[in-house]
Enzyme design. Structure first.
Site, PDB file in Angstrom:
ATOM      1  N   GLU A 127       0.772  -1.072  -0.105  1.00 21.93           N
ATOM      2  CA  GLU A 127       0.058   0.014  -0.007  1.00 21.93           C
ATOM      3  C   GLU A 127       0.845   1.241  -0.142  1.00 21.93           C
ATOM      4  OE1 GLU A 127      -2.685   0.465   3.113  1.00 21.93           O
ATOM      5  OE2 GLU A 127      -4.176   2.189   2.409  1.00 21.93           O
ATOM      6  N   GLU A 303      -5.749  -3.099  12.599  1.00 26.61           N
ATOM      7  CA  GLU A 303      -5.258  -3.582  11.462  1.00 26.61           C
ATOM      8  C   GLU A 303      -6.049  -4.818  11.392  1.00 26.61           C
ATOM      9  OE1 GLU A 303      -3.185  -2.064   9.652  1.00 26.61           O
ATOM     10  OE2 GLU A 303      -2.428  -0.683  11.135  1.00 26.61           O
TER      11      GLU A 303
HETATM   12  N1  TRP Z   1      -3.265   1.184   5.777  1.00 26.41           N
HETATM   13  C1  TRP Z   1      -2.157   1.309   6.845  1.00 26.41           C
HETATM   14  C2  TRP Z   1      -3.082   1.332   7.869  1.00 26.41           C
HETATM   15  O1  TRP Z   1      -3.386   0.532   8.900  1.00 26.41           O
HETATM   16  C3  TRP Z   1      -1.483   2.469   6.433  1.00 26.41           C
HETATM   17  C4  TRP Z   1      -0.056   2.181   5.793  1.00 26.41           C
HETATM   18  C5  TRP Z   1       0.965   1.323   6.350  1.00 26.41           C
HETATM   19  C6  TRP Z   1       0.664   2.803   4.823  1.00 26.41           C
HETATM   20  N2  TRP Z   1       2.013   1.130   5.360  1.00 26.41           N
HETATM   21  C7  TRP Z   1       1.859   1.900   4.595  1.00 26.41           C
HETATM   22  C8  TRP Z   1       0.261   3.732   4.243  1.00 26.41           C
HETATM   23  C9  TRP Z   1       2.847   2.693   3.583  1.00 26.41           C
HETATM   24  C10 TRP Z   1       1.082   4.101   2.891  1.00 26.41           C
HETATM   25  C11 TRP Z   1       2.464   3.492   2.873  1.00 26.41           C
HETATM   26  O2  TRP Z   1      -3.442   2.499   8.301  1.00 26.41           O
HETATM   27 ZN    ZN Z   2      -5.606   1.833   8.659  1.00 22.79          ZN
END
Ligand code: TRP
Ligand code: ZN
Length: 882
Positions: A127, A303
Site C-alpha cells: 500500500e 489492522e
Molecule cells: N493501511 C495502513 C493502516 O493501517 C497504512 C500504511 C501502512 C501505509 N504502511 C503504509 C500507507 C505505507 C502508505 C504507505 O493504516
Molecule cells: Zn488503517
C-alpha cells in the site's frame, strides 16, 4: 495541460480498467540482491472498459526479464517496456495468460516500499503503490484478483509466509525449500504480502463465534517472543470484540502478524498477514510504557478490523481512502473505549485530533476528508483522512442513532462484500437503514476546514425559558474559498445554579433528547420550564469536529468542571479556563509584564485534587496535564512567538505547582503502585496521575521535584515510571540529568526501540543547546537515518515536539531539519515528506521566524533531485506547484 499539472490525478477522471485480472500466480525466488518474481496473470477484457485498448501495466523501478502470452514468448514489437510501465499494444480480446518475470534487489530497496529487507528479514509493503515495485500490474484498488504465492528460499530463510492459507510446503533439490500460500478472497494488489526470515513466534488458537478454529501467531526477532504476548492477547480480544459489537467473524484458517524493525508507518493490514512496525508489537514492563501498551492494543485492533473494513470491502480508488481508514479508526477507538475508560479515551482522541488534524485543516495542507485531486497518494495518509474521517463516522452515528448505525453497517457488509466501494455507496446504506436524507451530511467529506460554532444563550426569568442561538462558519481553505453550512450535531445539557442537570423541554413542553442538529448558518432553540439561569454544557463528548466559541465566564466554566455530568466537558471546561489564563500570560510576557497564576484556577484544582482526583486517576491526569504549548499556539493562531508561549505556560504551571505543593506531595506518596506491574487501564491510570503530579510539583519546585524524580528513576521497576522520571530530570537539567541519561543509555544499549525514547527525550529539551545535542546524536552508534523509527525519534521529535528549538529565532532549527529532509529524500521519500509536514504551521509564526521557515522551505524546493512526495508537500506549503 501545463507541466506541473501533468501528474495531478482527479476523482472526476475515474473510469474502470480496460482489462480485469482474475487470478495471479506468483513465484518468488528470494535472493538478497537478485530476487526473481514470475507472475502468471489470467487477464480478460473488462466488459465495462474500452474494447481493443492497449493493456497498460504499472511498474516502478522494475527490470523485465521475460514476457510471454499464453506461454509463447511475446514478440518485441508487441509491447513496450520501461522501469515504470509495460504496455501490451494489442492484446487478445478474449481471456489470456500473461507471464512476466521481473528482477528486483531487496537489499538496495531503501524506500521500504515493494520487497525489501529489514534486519535480514524479507518483507513487502504494497500500500498504496508498492506492488508495482515487485511486478508489472494493474496496481489500483479496484482490480480484485485471487492470489497464489509460491515462495522459494535458501535454508537460512526457514520461515515463509503469505496471504491466506498454507497449501503446500517442502524441500527443494538445491537444499532450499518452498511454501505455497493461497488466498481465496479476491483482493487488490495493495493487500498482497509475503515474508521470509528466521523468526520466533508466539501462537494460540482462536475459536470463532461459529466454532471455527483459527491459528493466530505473532512473529518477532529471535529471542523476543515473550515480548509479543501482549500483542497476541490484544489480537484475540479484537477478534472477539468485532464478533460481539459488529457481528464480524474472521474468515481464514490462519492469522499471522510479523514485526519488522524498518517500516514507514505503524502497520499494514495485508490479508491474513499483517506486517507491523515492531514498535507496535514488542512490549515488556522493562521496555514499554503504559502508553506503548495502549498503542499496541489500538494498532493491533486497527489492522485486524481492516479485515472487514478495507479488505473484504476495499476502496474503489484512493480518493475513497477514508472509507477504510476513517471507519477503521472509529472501530479501533470504540474497541479501546470498551477495553479501557471511555471518557479518558475520548479525551485522548480529541487531544490527538486537535494536535494533528486541526493544524492541518487550518493551514496550507488542508484538504477534504475525501480529496478531489492528488499528486502523490502517499501524502494523503493524513490526520484528516484518518482522524477527522473517524469523527465523521461518529457524527453519522450520533445523527441516526446507534441502532440505525448498526443496521447500516450490516447492510454495508452485506451489499458490498467482495467489492471496491465508494463513500456514496457507504452513506447510501445508512440513508436506507435510517430512512434519513444524508445528502447534507455528505458535505463533511467534500469540504475542508474546521467549522467554528458560536453559541450565545439568553435566560428569560419571567418566562422560565433559555434561548440558545448557534451559528456556524467554515473558513476558506486552499481551492475552497466559499463554504456551505455543515450538519453539526451539538450534544448539550443545561446545568442549574445548584449544579444539577436540568431536564430539557422544548418550547411546547415536550422532552428534548439533548442533541441540536445545526444544519443551517444559524439556528435558535428555546428550552422551557427552566427555573434558574443555567450554564449550558455544549458539544458534550465532543459531538462534532468543530471549534466551539462560547461566551461563558471562567466561573461558569469552573462550575461545569465541578458539576457537569459529561466527563469530557468537565475536562474541556478546565482546559478552556487554563488556555485563557496562559494566553493572558503570553500577552503579559510580550508586554514585559510578569504573569500571575490566578486564584480561581488554583482553588478549582485544589478542590478537584481533594475531592475527586483519586476516584478516576486517569481522568485526573488528563486534567493536570493542562493545554500544551501547541494547543496554546493554535488558539492564538497568528504572529506566534513560541518562546513567549513556553515561558507563559511554564510560569503558570510553576504558580500552580507552588500553590498546590503540599497536596501534590501527599498525592505523590499515596499514589505509589505497590502491586506487581500490569499494563491495564486501572494501574496505568494511577501511574499517569502520579507522574502528572510529579511534573506539576517539579514545575513549582525544581529542586524538590528533581530529587523525587531522581529517586523514582533509581527505583522504578517499569518503563513508564523510569522514562517519566528521566523526562522530569531533563526539565531540571544539570549534572543529575546528564548522569541519568548516560545510565539509561548504558542500560538499554542493545535495545533500539528503548533508545528511541532516549533520542526523543533529548530532542525535546527546550533549551538552545538542544540543536547541538541533536546534531551530535546523529553520529551516535545506535542512530541511523535509514531507520524510520530512529529518524522519527530524533529528528521527528525535534521538528514536531520542540516548538521553541525547531523554531529558534536564528532559523538554525529550521535549517537543520531542511538539511535532513534533503539528505533523506533520495533514500526514503515517504519519510522525508512526513518530516517536511513539521513546517505546516509556518505561516502562523511571527515575521522573523516565518522568514526563516520560508527560506528553509525554499531551499528544500530548490534541491535536486526532489521526489514527487517532497515536491508535492513543500509545493503546497509554499502555495505553488513545484
Ligand atoms: N493501511 C495502513 C493502516 O493501517 C497504512 C500504511 C501502512 C501505509 N504502511 C503504509 C500507507 C505505507 C502508505 C504507505 O493504516
Ligand atoms: Zn488503517
Amino acid at each position: 495541460m501545463s507541466a506541473e499539472n501533468a501528474s495531478l490525478i482527479r476523482l472526476e477522471d475515474y473510469r474502470p480498467t480496460d482489462y480485469l485480472i482474475d487470478t495471479v500466480a506468483l513465484t518468488f525466488r528470494l535472493h538478497p540482491t537478485d530476487t526473481r518474481i514470475v507472475s502468471r496473470l489470467s487477464v480478460r477484457p473488462n466488459p465495462a472498459g474500452q474494447t481493443g485498448a492497449p493493456l497498460v501495466l504499472d511498474g516502478d523501478d522494475l527490470t523485465l526479464v521475460s514476457i510471454s502470452l499464453d506461454d509463447a514468448p511475446l514478440a518485441q514489437d508487441a509491447y513496450t517496456v520501461s522501469p515504470s510501465r509495460l504496455v501490451i499494444t494489442a492484446p487478445p480480446q478474449r481471456p489470456f495468460t500473461l507471464t512476466l518475470e521481473t528482477a528486483v534487489n531487496p537489499t538496495a530497496n531503501t524506500k521500504l516500499m515493494g520487497l525489501y529487507r529489514s534486519s535480514g528479514v524479507y518483507c513487502t509493503q504494497c500500500e498504496a503503490d508498492g506492488f508495482r515495485r515487485i511486478t508489472y500490474f494493474l496496481d489500483r484498488p479496484d482490480v480484485l484478483s485471487v492470489y497464489t504465492a509460491r515462495i522459494e528460499a535458501d535454508a537460512d530463510t526457514p520461515l515463509l509466509l503469505g496471504n491466506g492459507n498454507l497449501v503446500e510446503a517442502g524441500a527443494r533439490a538445491d537444499g532450499g525449500h518452498f511454501a505455497v500460500w493461497h488466498d481465496p478472497f479476491p483482493k487488490p494488489g495493495y493487500l498482497f504480502a509475503i515474508v521470509g526470515g528466521d523468526l520466533d513466534k508466539v501462537e494460540d488458537v482462536f475459536i470463532t463465534a461459529s466454532g471455527r478454529e483459527v491459528k493466530v501467531a505473532v512473529y518477532v526477532e529471535k529471542g523476543k517472543s515473550e515480548r509479543a504476548r501482549y500483542a497476541l492477547d490484544a489480537l484475540q480480544r479484537s477478534m472477539r470484540w468485532d464478533e460481539d459489537v459488529f457481528g464480524r467473524e474472521y474468515d481464514l484458517d490462519v492469522f499471522n502478524i510479523v514485526a519488522v524493525s524498518d517500516f514507514n508507518m505503524g502497520a499494514m493490514e495485508n490479508k491474513g498477514l499483517n506486517i507491523f512496525n515492531d514498535k507496535y508489537v514488542l512490549a515488556s514492563e522493562d521496555t514499554a510504557t503504559d502508553g506503548d501498551y495502549a498503542n499496541i492494543e489500538a494498532i493491533i485492533a486497527h489492522e485486524y478490523f481492516h479485515n472487514w473494513t478495507g479488505n473484504r470491502i476495499t476502496c474503489r480508488d484512493w480518493f475513497q481512502l477514508c472509507l477504510k481508514e476513517g471507519l477503521t479508526v472509529f472501530r479501533d477507538q470504540e474497541f479501546s473505549s470498551d477495553a479501557r475508560s471511555r471518557a479518558v479515551k475520548r479525551i485522548a482522541d480529541v487531544r490527538v485530533l486537535r494536535a494533528s488534524q486541526f493544524p492541518e485543516d487550518a493551514g496550507p495542507l488542508a484538504h477534504p476528508v475525501r480529496p478531489r485531486a492528488y499528486k502523490e497518494i502517499n501524502n494523503f495518509y493524513t490526520a484528516t483522512v484518518y482522524e477527522k474521517g473517524a469523527e465523521l463516522i461518529r457524527v453519522l452515528k450520533t445523527l441516526i442513532g446507534a441502532q440505525s448505525f448498526r443496521r447500516g453497517m450490516d447492510l454495508y457488509f452485506d451489499r458490498h462484500d467482495g467489492t471496491a466501494a465508494t463513500i456514496e455507496e457507504f452513506i447510501a446504506c445508512f440513508a436506507e437503514a435510517s430512512g434519513q436524507d444524508l445528502a447534507a451530511f455528505s458535505r463533511w467529506y467534500e469540504q475542508a476546514g474546521t467549522p467554528r460554532v458560536t453559541a450565545r444563550g439568553i435566560y428569560d426569568a419571567g418566562n422560565r425559558t433559555y434561548t440558545l442561538t448557534l451559528t456556524q462558519e467554515t473558513p476558506p481553505t486552499p481551492g475552497q474559498p466559499d463554504k456551505h453550512p455543515m450538519v453539526i450535531p451539538v450534544a448539550l445539557g443545561l446545568v442549574g445554579a445548584d449544579g444539577r442537570e436540568i431536564a430539557l423541554k422544548t418550547a411546547d413542553g415536550a422532552p428534548h433528547d439533548g442533541i441540536v442538529v445545526l444544519d443551517t448558518a444559524e439556528k435558535t432553540i428555546t428550552f422551557s420550564q427552566v427555573d434558574s439561569s443555567p450554564t449550558p454544557s455544549l458539544l458534550r463528548e465532543f459531538s462534532a469536529p468543530v471549534i466551539l466559541d462560547i461566551d461563558l465566564s471562567d466561573d461558569d466554566l469552573l462550575r461545569l468542571f465541578a458539576y457537569d455530568t459529561d466527563p469530557f466537558n468537565q475536562w474541556q471546561s478546565a482546559q478552556t479556563v487554563a488556555t485563557r489564563i496562559i494566553r493572558r500570560a503570553v500577552d503579559d510576557i510580550r508586554a514585559g509584564r510578569t504573569p500571575q497564576t490566578p486564584d480561581n484556577l488554583v482553588h478549582a484544582l485544589a478542590e478537584f485534587l481533594d475531592a475527586r482526583a483519586t476516584r478516576d486517576p486517569a481522568f485526573a491526569a488528563q486534567v493536570l496535564a493542562l493545554p500544551g504549548e501547541s494547543d496554546i499556539a493554535r488558539e492564538i493562531g497568528s504572529d506566534i512567538d513560541p518562546d513567549a508561549i513556553h515561558v507563559a505556560r511554564k510560569t503558570i504551571r510553576a504558580g500552580l505547582g507552588r500553590a498546590l505543593a503540599d497536596k501534590l506531595a501527599a498525592l505523590y506518596n499515596d499514589l505509589a503502585v505497590t502491586a506487581r506491574y500490569r499494563p491495564d487501564a486501572a494501574q496505568a491510570g494511577q501511574r499517569a496521575l502520579r507522574n502528572a503530579v510529579l511534573d506539576l510539583l517539579t514545575a513549582g519546585d525544581p529542586t524538590r521535584g528533581g530529587a523525587l524524580a531522581q529517586a523514582q528513576f533509581d527505583s522504578a521497576d517499569n518503563m513508564t515510571d523510569r522514562i517519566v522520571a528521566l523526562a522530569t530530570l531533563t526539565h531540571v537539567a544539570g549534572l543529575a540529568c546528564e548522569n541519568a541519561l548516560a545510565a539509561f543509555a548504558a542500560r538499554y544499549a542493545d535495545n533500539p526501540l528503548v533508545l528511541d525514547k532516549w533520542f526523543s527525550l533529548q530532542a525535546m529539551i527546550a533549551e538552545p543547546e538542544t540543536l547541538d545535542r541533536v546534531k551530535a546524536l546523529l553520529d551516535h552508534p545506535a542512530f541511523s537515518l535509514s531507520n524510520p523509527n530512529r529518524t522519527r525519534a530524533l529528528v521527528g521529535s525535534f521538528a514536531m515536539a520542540n516548538p521553541t528549538q525547531f523554531a529558534r529565532p536564528d532559523g538554525a532549527g529550521f535549517a537543520f531539519v531542511a538539511d535532513i529532509i534533503i539528505r533523506l529524500d533520495p533514500a526514503n521519500p515517504q519519510l522525508a515528506s512526513r518530516l517536511a509536514t513539521a513546517f505546516r504551521t509556518w505561516k502562523t509564526l511571527e515575521p522573523g521566524r516565518r522568514a526563516h521557515a520560508e527560506a528553509a522551505l525554499e531551499r528544500i524546493a530548490a534541491a535536486t533531485p526532489l521526489s514527487p512526495d517532497v515536491s508535492d508537500i513543500v509545493g503546497r506549503m509554499l502555495d505553488r506547484a513545484l
